[in-house]
Design a protein around this motif. Structure first.
Motif, PDB file in Angstrom:
ATOM      1  N   PRO A 309       0.813  -1.228   0.000  1.00 13.95           N
ATOM      2  CA  PRO A 309       0.000   0.000   0.000  1.00 13.95           C
ATOM      3  C   PRO A 309       0.840   1.269   0.000  1.00 13.95           C
ATOM      4  O   PRO A 309       0.530   2.234  -0.711  1.00 13.95           O
ATOM      5  N   GLY A 310       1.908   1.285   0.799  1.00 10.28           N
ATOM      6  CA  GLY A 310       2.768   2.456   0.828  1.00 10.28           C
ATOM      7  C   GLY A 310       3.469   2.694  -0.500  1.00 10.28           C
ATOM      8  O   GLY A 310       3.596   3.838  -0.953  1.00 10.28           O
ATOM      9  N   LEU A 311       3.923   1.616  -1.147  1.00  5.39           N
ATOM     10  CA  LEU A 311       4.571   1.741  -2.454  1.00  5.39           C
ATOM     11  C   LEU A 311       3.583   2.260  -3.492  1.00  5.39           C
ATOM     12  O   LEU A 311       3.946   3.066  -4.368  1.00  5.39           O
ATOM     13  N   LYS A 312       2.342   1.811  -3.406  1.00  7.50           N
ATOM     14  CA  LYS A 312       1.322   2.273  -4.352  1.00  7.50           C
ATOM     15  C   LYS A 312       1.056   3.767  -4.175  1.00  7.50           C
ATOM     16  O   LYS A 312       0.938   4.515  -5.151  1.00  7.50           O
ATOM     17  N   GLU A 313       0.966   4.207  -2.907  1.00  2.74           N
ATOM     18  CA  GLU A 313       0.743   5.628  -2.646  1.00  2.74           C
ATOM     19  C   GLU A 313       1.926   6.471  -3.130  1.00  2.74           C
ATOM     20  O   GLU A 313       1.737   7.540  -3.733  1.00  2.74           O
ATOM     21  N   LEU A 314       3.142   5.989  -2.883  1.00  7.04           N
ATOM     22  CA  LEU A 314       4.324   6.723  -3.324  1.00  7.04           C
ATOM     23  C   LEU A 314       4.385   6.795  -4.842  1.00  7.04           C
ATOM     24  O   LEU A 314       4.682   7.847  -5.422  1.00  7.04           O
ATOM     25  N   SER A 315       4.080   5.686  -5.499  1.00  6.05           N
ATOM     26  CA  SER A 315       4.075   5.673  -6.962  1.00  6.05           C
ATOM     27  C   SER A 315       3.044   6.649  -7.517  1.00  6.05           C
ATOM     28  O   SER A 315       3.314   7.398  -8.464  1.00  6.05           O
ATOM     29  N   ALA A 316       1.842   6.654  -6.909  1.00  5.27           N
ATOM     30  CA  ALA A 316       0.791   7.571  -7.359  1.00  5.27           C
ATOM     31  C   ALA A 316       1.208   9.024  -7.167  1.00  5.27           C
ATOM     32  O   ALA A 316       0.934   9.879  -8.014  1.00  5.27           O
ATOM     33  N   LEU A 317       1.884   9.313  -6.046  1.00  8.14           N
ATOM     34  CA  LEU A 317       2.345  10.672  -5.791  1.00  8.14           C
ATOM     35  C   LEU A 317       3.380  11.100  -6.831  1.00  8.14           C
ATOM     36  O   LEU A 317       3.328  12.219  -7.362  1.00  8.14           O
ATOM     37  N   LEU A 318       4.334  10.225  -7.126  1.00  5.93           N
ATOM     38  CA  LEU A 318       5.365  10.550  -8.117  1.00  5.93           C
ATOM     39  C   LEU A 318       4.746  10.801  -9.489  1.00  5.93           C
ATOM     40  O   LEU A 318       5.140  11.731 -10.204  1.00  5.93           O
ATOM     41  N   VAL A 319       3.778   9.980  -9.856  1.00  5.78           N
ATOM     42  CA  VAL A 319       3.113  10.159 -11.148  1.00  5.78           C
ATOM     43  C   VAL A 319       2.338  11.474 -11.182  1.00  5.78           C
ATOM     44  O   VAL A 319       2.351  12.198 -12.188  1.00  5.78           O
ATOM     45  N   THR A 320       1.671  11.814 -10.081  1.00  6.51           N
ATOM     46  CA  THR A 320       0.932  13.084 -10.028  1.00  6.51           C
ATOM     47  C   THR A 320       1.883  14.271 -10.179  1.00  6.51           C
ATOM     48  O   THR A 320       1.596  15.223 -10.916  1.00  6.51           O
ATOM     49  N   VAL A 321       3.021  14.222  -9.478  1.00  5.85           N
ATOM     50  CA  VAL A 321       4.014  15.291  -9.604  1.00  5.85           C
ATOM     51  C   VAL A 321       4.483  15.416 -11.055  1.00  5.85           C
ATOM     52  O   VAL A 321       4.588  16.518 -11.603  1.00  5.85           O
ATOM     53  N   ALA A 322       4.756  14.277 -11.688  1.00  3.22           N
ATOM     54  CA  ALA A 322       5.219  14.304 -13.072  1.00  3.22           C
ATOM     55  C   ALA A 322       4.162  14.873 -14.010  1.00  3.22           C
ATOM     56  O   ALA A 322       4.471  15.636 -14.931  1.00  3.22           O
ATOM     57  N   LEU A 323       2.904  14.507 -13.787  1.00  2.00           N
ATOM     58  CA  LEU A 323       1.821  15.011 -14.640  1.00  2.00           C
ATOM     59  C   LEU A 323       1.636  16.508 -14.469  1.00  2.00           C
ATOM     60  O   LEU A 323       1.322  17.219 -15.430  1.00  2.00           O
ATOM     61  N   CYS A 324       1.821  17.005 -13.261  1.00  2.00           N
ATOM     62  CA  CYS A 324       1.770  18.455 -13.054  1.00  2.00           C
ATOM     63  C   CYS A 324       2.871  19.140 -13.846  1.00  2.00           C
ATOM     64  O   CYS A 324       2.658  20.208 -14.447  1.00  2.00           O
ATOM     65  N   ALA A 325       4.062  18.536 -13.872  1.00  2.00           N
ATOM     66  CA  ALA A 325       5.164  19.105 -14.648  1.00  2.00           C
ATOM     67  C   ALA A 325       4.852  19.097 -16.135  1.00  2.00           C
ATOM     68  O   ALA A 325       5.198  20.037 -16.857  1.00  2.00           O
ATOM     69  N   VAL A 326       4.195  18.026 -16.600  1.00  2.00           N
ATOM     70  CA  VAL A 326       3.794  17.974 -18.013  1.00  2.00           C
ATOM     71  C   VAL A 326       2.859  19.133 -18.335  1.00  2.00           C
ATOM     72  O   VAL A 326       2.998  19.813 -19.353  1.00  2.00           O
ATOM     73  N   GLY A 327       1.872  19.366 -17.471  1.00  2.00           N
ATOM     74  CA  GLY A 327       0.953  20.474 -17.699  1.00  2.00           C
ATOM     75  C   GLY A 327       1.640  21.816 -17.669  1.00  2.00           C
ATOM     76  O   GLY A 327       1.386  22.679 -18.519  1.00  2.00           O
ATOM     77  N   LEU A 328       2.553  22.008 -16.719  1.00  2.00           N
ATOM     78  CA  LEU A 328       3.277  23.281 -16.622  1.00  2.00           C
ATOM     79  C   LEU A 328       4.194  23.507 -17.818  1.00  2.00           C
ATOM     80  O   LEU A 328       4.531  24.646 -18.137  1.00  2.00           O
ATOM     81  N   SER A 329       4.619  22.426 -18.473  1.00  2.00           N
ATOM     82  CA  SER A 329       5.526  22.531 -19.616  1.00  2.00           C
ATOM     83  C   SER A 329       4.797  22.772 -20.930  1.00  2.00           C
ATOM     84  O   SER A 329       5.445  22.911 -21.969  1.00  2.00           O
ATOM     85  N   THR A 330       3.479  22.800 -20.892  1.00  2.00           N
ATOM     86  CA  THR A 330       2.717  22.937 -22.123  1.00  2.00           C
ATOM     87  C   THR A 330       3.014  24.261 -22.818  1.00  2.00           C
ATOM     88  O   THR A 330       2.915  25.328 -22.208  1.00  2.00           O
TER      89      THR A 330
END
Length: 367
Positions: A309-330
């Motif tokens: 469960p902790g690994l899943k939460e950490l993975s989801a957080l990392l992906v969310t951070v990356a997706l925010c960067a994708v949006g900011l880079s548009t």
């Protein structure tokens, strides 16, 4: 076609330089090493956006944290595009963080599951890729889209978005303007998929495994695949990531084939081939290897079940951070400059891949 030169600027000598990636061609600062600590402001901004996206994702589970991150990032970039001071940190939050999050997903899966899902997706994957590349050639010619540009859009739509474009660019010697057009077009339909695909899945009554296969074969970039599938649930996300990583391997035969074709055309014109040599080992992303290693470690029982469960939460957080960067880079200006023909081609290919994926999946299940 009249107006072709205006729509697609002529290739300069620097545009045909080989051995660089798509990002190198579109971002003049991409090759520079950031100064120590220069990434902190941009990373801090991305984390703030990610915190907001996580909150929105909990209120709107159909969109989720990753999908919300893309939308909020795009809105922030539309209000005020991040300046040079913020770009190094946004780049750090983009590709490396996303790849780490994807690799971490492997620690929650078994090799048996990876092999089962990957092998089961091959007929649909190959069929949808064949349909996409064929449509890119035929529809692109009818629309008057240049050969290199339609190759880039076709590879990006059929394989893995910007990663495929980056791999194909030095092989065919594509111009920087064509790379920018292709990436802008692919990104637009990635955003559309984040919003539309979960709705389509629910309307069709798809289960998590079916939707994971659909998302993994019909969505372009890994970031968007994770965002789309996560909105459908963790089981769909696990399957979608495996399918998408298997699909990423299609870069190797496509690049090798394009290298051979480009060399033949150059020799037929009496010219030396200018495209870089495609090296299979260099086309395999490191995070795919890390993903498989993590799955092997988990299969060996070295990852405690209590840690999942902790690994899943950490993975989801990392992906969310990356997706925010994708949006900011548009680059919204680049999207406006793209023009109607490449966007129309991208829309057609997006529809072809989506329909072929659903049709082939239905056909395979009926056999």
């Amino acid at each position: 076609m009249s107006g072709e030169a205006a729509a697609y600027p002529p290739r300069s000598a620097s545009d045909t330089t080989t051995g660089c990636t798509a990002r190198d061609r579109t971002d003049p600062t991409a090759g520079a090493r950031p100064a120590s600590g220069s990434w902190i402001p941009g990373l801090a901004l991305t984390l703030v956006v990610a915190a907001a996206a996580t909150g929105v994702g909990r209120l709107l589970p159909v969109l989720g944290g990753p999908g919300s991150g893309v939308v909020i990032g795009v809105l922030v970039a539309a209000v005020r595009k991040p300046g040079a001071r913020l770009r190094p940190g946004i780049r750090v939050a983009n590709k490396p963080v996303l790849q780490a999050g994807v690799a971490l997903l492997g620690a929650q899966l078994s090799l048996t599951q990876v092999l089962r899902v990957g092998a089961g997706s091959l007929p649909i994957m190959v069929g949808s890729l064949t349909a996409c590349l064929s449509a890119a050639w035929f529809i692109g010619r009818r629309l008057g889209v240049g050969g290199d540009l339609r190759t880039l859009i076709g590879a990006g739509t059929g394989i893995c978005g910007a990663s495929a474009i980056a791999a194909v660019t030095p092989v065919i010697g594509a111009a920087s303007a064509e790379v920018a057009y292709a990436i802008s077009t692919i990104f637009l339909f990635n955003i559309a998929a984040v919003v539309a695909f979960p709705v389509i899945g629910h309307l069709l009554g798809m289960g998590p495994d079916a939707f994971g296969l659909f998302a993994g074969t019909a969505v372009n970039d890994m970031s968007s695949v994770v965002a789309v599938a996560s909105a459908y649930g963790p089981a769909a996300a696990d399957d979608a990531v495996v399918v998408k990583l298997t699909r990423t391997l299609m870069i190797i035969p496509i690049c090798l084939g394009l290298a051979i074709l480009t060399g033949r055309r150059a020799r037929a014109r009496g010219q030396a081939a200018t495209s870089s040599r495609a090296r299979p080992a260099g086309l395999v992303p490191w995070f795919l290897v890390a993903f498989l290693l993590a799955a092997a470690v988990n299969s060996a029982g070295l990852v405690p079940a209590a840690a999942h469960p902790g690994l899943k939460e950490l993975s989801a957080l990392l992906v969310t951070v990356a997706l925010c960067a994708v949006g900011l880079s548009t680059d919204l200006a680049a999207l406006r400059r793209t023009g109607p023909r490449p966007l129309l081609l991208g829309a057609c290919l997006w529809a072809v891949v989506s329909v072929s994926s659903l049709t082939l999946q239905y056909g395979v299940r009926c056999l």
